[in-house]
Design a protein around this motif. Structure first.
Motif, PDB file in Angstrom:
ATOM      1  N   LEU A  42       0.739  -1.284  -0.048  1.00  0.00           N
ATOM      2  CA  LEU A  42       0.001   0.084   0.004  1.00  0.00           C
ATOM      3  C   LEU A  42       1.034   1.334  -0.114  1.00  0.00           C
ATOM      4  O   LEU A  42       1.691   1.498   1.043  1.00  0.00           O
ATOM      5  CB  LEU A  42      -0.751   0.066   1.228  1.00  0.00           C
ATOM      6  N   VAL A  43       0.839   1.969  -0.871  1.00  0.00           N
ATOM      7  CA  VAL A  43       1.549   3.212  -1.009  1.00  0.00           C
ATOM      8  C   VAL A  43       0.398   4.627  -1.441  1.00  0.00           C
ATOM      9  O   VAL A  43      -0.540   4.289  -1.787  1.00  0.00           O
ATOM     10  CB  VAL A  43       2.725   3.342  -2.087  1.00  0.00           C
ATOM     11  N   GLN A  44       0.997   5.535  -1.363  1.00  0.00           N
ATOM     12  CA  GLN A  44       0.278   6.757  -1.615  1.00  0.00           C
ATOM     13  C   GLN A  44       0.571   7.325  -3.017  1.00  0.00           C
ATOM     14  O   GLN A  44       1.612   6.904  -3.683  1.00  0.00           O
ATOM     15  CB  GLN A  44       0.467   7.877  -0.722  1.00  0.00           C
ATOM     16  N   SER A  68       6.567   4.950  -5.088  1.00  0.00           N
ATOM     17  CA  SER A  68       7.196   4.116  -5.846  1.00  0.00           C
ATOM     18  C   SER A  68       7.184   2.733  -5.314  1.00  0.00           C
ATOM     19  O   SER A  68       7.211   2.599  -4.019  1.00  0.00           O
ATOM     20  CB  SER A  68       8.854   4.622  -6.094  1.00  0.00           C
ATOM     21  N   LEU A  69       7.325   1.752  -6.091  1.00  0.00           N
ATOM     22  CA  LEU A  69       7.345   0.518  -5.556  1.00  0.00           C
ATOM     23  C   LEU A  69       8.378  -0.155  -6.610  1.00  0.00           C
ATOM     24  O   LEU A  69       8.108  -0.195  -7.867  1.00  0.00           O
ATOM     25  CB  LEU A  69       6.054  -0.233  -5.356  1.00  0.00           C
ATOM     26  N   LEU A 101       3.306   6.503  -8.966  1.00  0.00           N
ATOM     27  CA  LEU A 101       2.057   5.381  -8.919  1.00  0.00           C
ATOM     28  C   LEU A 101       1.012   6.242  -8.834  1.00  0.00           C
ATOM     29  O   LEU A 101       0.871   7.674  -8.090  1.00  0.00           O
ATOM     30  CB  LEU A 101       2.025   4.462  -7.923  1.00  0.00           C
ATOM     31  N   LYS A 102      -0.273   5.926  -9.533  1.00  0.00           N
ATOM     32  CA  LYS A 102      -1.580   6.652  -9.302  1.00  0.00           C
ATOM     33  C   LYS A 102      -2.718   5.709  -8.995  1.00  0.00           C
ATOM     34  O   LYS A 102      -2.173   4.338  -8.866  1.00  0.00           O
ATOM     35  CB  LYS A 102      -1.828   6.979 -10.888  1.00  0.00           C
ATOM     36  N   PRO A 103      -3.553   6.144  -8.292  1.00  0.00           N
ATOM     37  CA  PRO A 103      -4.563   5.197  -7.957  1.00  0.00           C
ATOM     38  C   PRO A 103      -5.222   4.176  -8.966  1.00  0.00           C
ATOM     39  O   PRO A 103      -5.721   3.077  -8.745  1.00  0.00           O
ATOM     40  CB  PRO A 103      -5.934   6.186  -7.382  1.00  0.00           C
ATOM     41  N   SER A 154      -3.283   4.621  -2.847  1.00  0.00           N
ATOM     42  CA  SER A 154      -4.316   5.720  -2.211  1.00  0.00           C
ATOM     43  C   SER A 154      -3.942   6.945  -2.917  1.00  0.00           C
ATOM     44  O   SER A 154      -2.925   7.277  -2.881  1.00  0.00           O
ATOM     45  CB  SER A 154      -4.111   5.647  -0.819  1.00  0.00           C
ATOM     46  N   SER A 155      -5.048   7.813  -2.864  1.00  0.00           N
ATOM     47  CA  SER A 155      -4.989   9.233  -3.287  1.00  0.00           C
ATOM     48  C   SER A 155      -4.990  10.297  -2.150  1.00  0.00           C
ATOM     49  O   SER A 155      -4.948   9.732  -1.158  1.00  0.00           O
ATOM     50  CB  SER A 155      -6.410   9.432  -4.016  1.00  0.00           C
TER      51      SER A 155
END
Length: 122
Positions: free
Chosen positions: A10-12, A16-17, A85-87, A121-122
């Motif tokens: 889970l990232v905002q 990045s991942l 990253l985007k939702p 998440s946004s």
């Protein structure tokens, strides 16, 4: 060949991942490899593919410029670096080894990892 995908989480938005796909049972160096993703209620979509040596790659338009596919044949591992990253990138991500046919179609791949969930998440 057995494929094990990892690295999801889970990232905002904007973060990045890096996903990894480790293989066992056979060397990956003889396979083109791909990443696909499947969002809830949607079909499995192409993300990126990479050639045997990594000299050729291709990306879906939706991730071009943000994601980078790479491989380390000595480690028998393929990676997907995901930046900005985007939702809408939220999905289960799968790695797969190519068999024949179009490189952007999931039906062209014969061995699949179990998937790793990425939630943005946004």
């Amino acid at each position: 060949v057995q494929l094990q995908a990892s690295g999801g989480g889970l990232v905002q938005a904007g973060e990045s991942l890096r996903l990894s796909c480790a293989a066992s049972g056979r060397s990956l160096s003889t396979y083109y490899m791909g990443w696909f993703r499947q969002a809830p209620g949607k079909e499995r979509d192409f993300v990126a593919w990479i050639s045997w040596t990594g000299g050729s790659t291709n990306y879906a338009d939706s991730v071009k410029g943000r994601f980078t596919i790479s491989r380390d044949n000595a480690k028998n591992t393929v990676y997907l670096q995901m930046n900005s990253l985007k939702p809408e990138d939220t999905a289960v991500y799968y790695c797969a080894s190519y068999s024949s046919g179009s490189l952007s179609l999931s039906s062209s791949y014969n061995y699949w990892g179990q998937g790793t969930l990425v939630t943005v998440s946004s």
